[in-house]
Design an enzyme around this catalytic site. Sequence first.
Site, PDB file in Angstrom:
ATOM      1  N   GLU A  76       0.920  -1.269  -0.180  1.00 63.40           N
ATOM      2  CA  GLU A  76       0.102  -0.056   0.019  1.00 63.40           C
ATOM      3  C   GLU A  76       1.077   1.558   0.016  1.00 63.40           C
ATOM      4  O   GLU A  76       1.486   1.526   0.945  1.00 63.40           O
ATOM      5  CB  GLU A  76      -0.791  -0.097   1.096  1.00 63.40           C
TER       6      GLU A  76
ATOM      7  N   GLU B 168     -12.007   1.962   4.755  1.00 65.15           N
ATOM      8  CA  GLU B 168     -11.019   2.258   5.830  1.00 65.15           C
ATOM      9  C   GLU B 168     -11.363   3.953   6.325  1.00 65.15           C
ATOM     10  O   GLU B 168     -10.649   4.617   5.805  1.00 65.15           O
ATOM     11  CB  GLU B 168      -9.651   1.929   5.563  1.00 65.15           C
TER      12      GLU B 168
HETATM   13  C1  LER Z   1      -2.987   3.895   7.064  1.00 66.87           C
HETATM   14  O1  LER Z   1      -3.098   5.293   6.877  1.00 66.87           O
HETATM   15  C2  LER Z   1      -3.231   3.135   6.159  1.00 66.87           C
HETATM   16  O2  LER Z   1      -3.988   3.594   5.021  1.00 66.87           O
HETATM   17  C3  LER Z   1      -3.379   1.719   6.186  1.00 66.87           C
HETATM   18  O3  LER Z   1      -3.966   0.865   5.192  1.00 66.87           O
HETATM   19  C4  LER Z   1      -1.692   1.275   5.901  1.00 66.87           C
HETATM   20  O4  LER Z   1      -1.225   0.866   7.115  1.00 66.87           O
HETATM   21 MN    MN Z   2      -5.145   2.351   3.642  1.00 60.31          MN
END
Ligand code: LER
Ligand code: MN
Length: 279
Positions: free
Chosen positions: A151, A245
């Site tokens: 990511e 998220e």
């Molecule tokens: C943190 O900002 C994030 O997006 C997570 O998915 C990565 O550790």
């Molecule tokens: Mn993330």
Amino acid sequence: MKLSIAIADTKALASAFVVFRGFEKFIPKAAQLGYDGVELALKRVDEINEAKLATLLSENSIEVSCISTGQVYADSGLRLTHPKKASRDEVISIFKEFIDLAETYGKLVNIGRVRGAIGDRNRGDVEDLFIEVITELCEYADPKGVTLILEPVNRYECDFINTVEEGVALLNKVQASNLKLLPDVFHMNIEEDKIGKSIIQNIDHIKYLHFADSNRLAPGQGHTDFKEIFDSIQSSGYDGWISLEILPRPNPEVAAKQAIDFLLPLMKQYEAYNLTHGK
Ligand code: LER
Ligand code: MN
């Protein structure tokens, strides 16, 4: 395309980027709201009771989309590029257990902030260390059918692989077929000139997406242009998970509902497009 939402154990750290805390209470809730999957944000595999998880998933007809690992770093400062070999070995063994779990649940394990930072070290040396560790993990994951998803994370949270292009450059150095990218539109909003263009250009490497609005609230609550993002999803043919998220504000259930209420109509339009265009 399927929708997922991030969930952790009740004992998750305050800093964990999840919507829901508590598998027993919130896996059924996610299913009721219409989510197809849950992204399990874990510190260690022992937070999961596999028998209970299997029952919760089958009773609620919901899948695990991915195992996410940001809390490994937030919990104990463990990171894949830790300067001490003993600490790297510890985090490698934690990851191997995640990979074992992902063999049954989701087949995907993310690598976000847990890669660590360059700090005052030499960039090339840290990158070499990361490539060495990631190669070992990809080799371990490959026979289990598990893919690692790297990511890109924005510059204010991480000093190493901030853009999708930097992620692709790393993938090209590792050359493992089970290493792909997980772009997060929250980070892309900071780092990319155009989110949609970046998705289209790098689609061959993209296996999973994190969604949040510009303020990390549910999509629709900020100023990110989700129409542009769905146009790029449509024209690139992306057909993987979209995982929420987002911050649990004003509370977890409202945030989760706001997100799905905003996204489902857009996803339906996309699916209608696929049908009419014979995809
Ligand atoms: C943190 O900002 C994030 O997006 C997570 O998915 C990565 O550790
Ligand atoms: Mn993330």
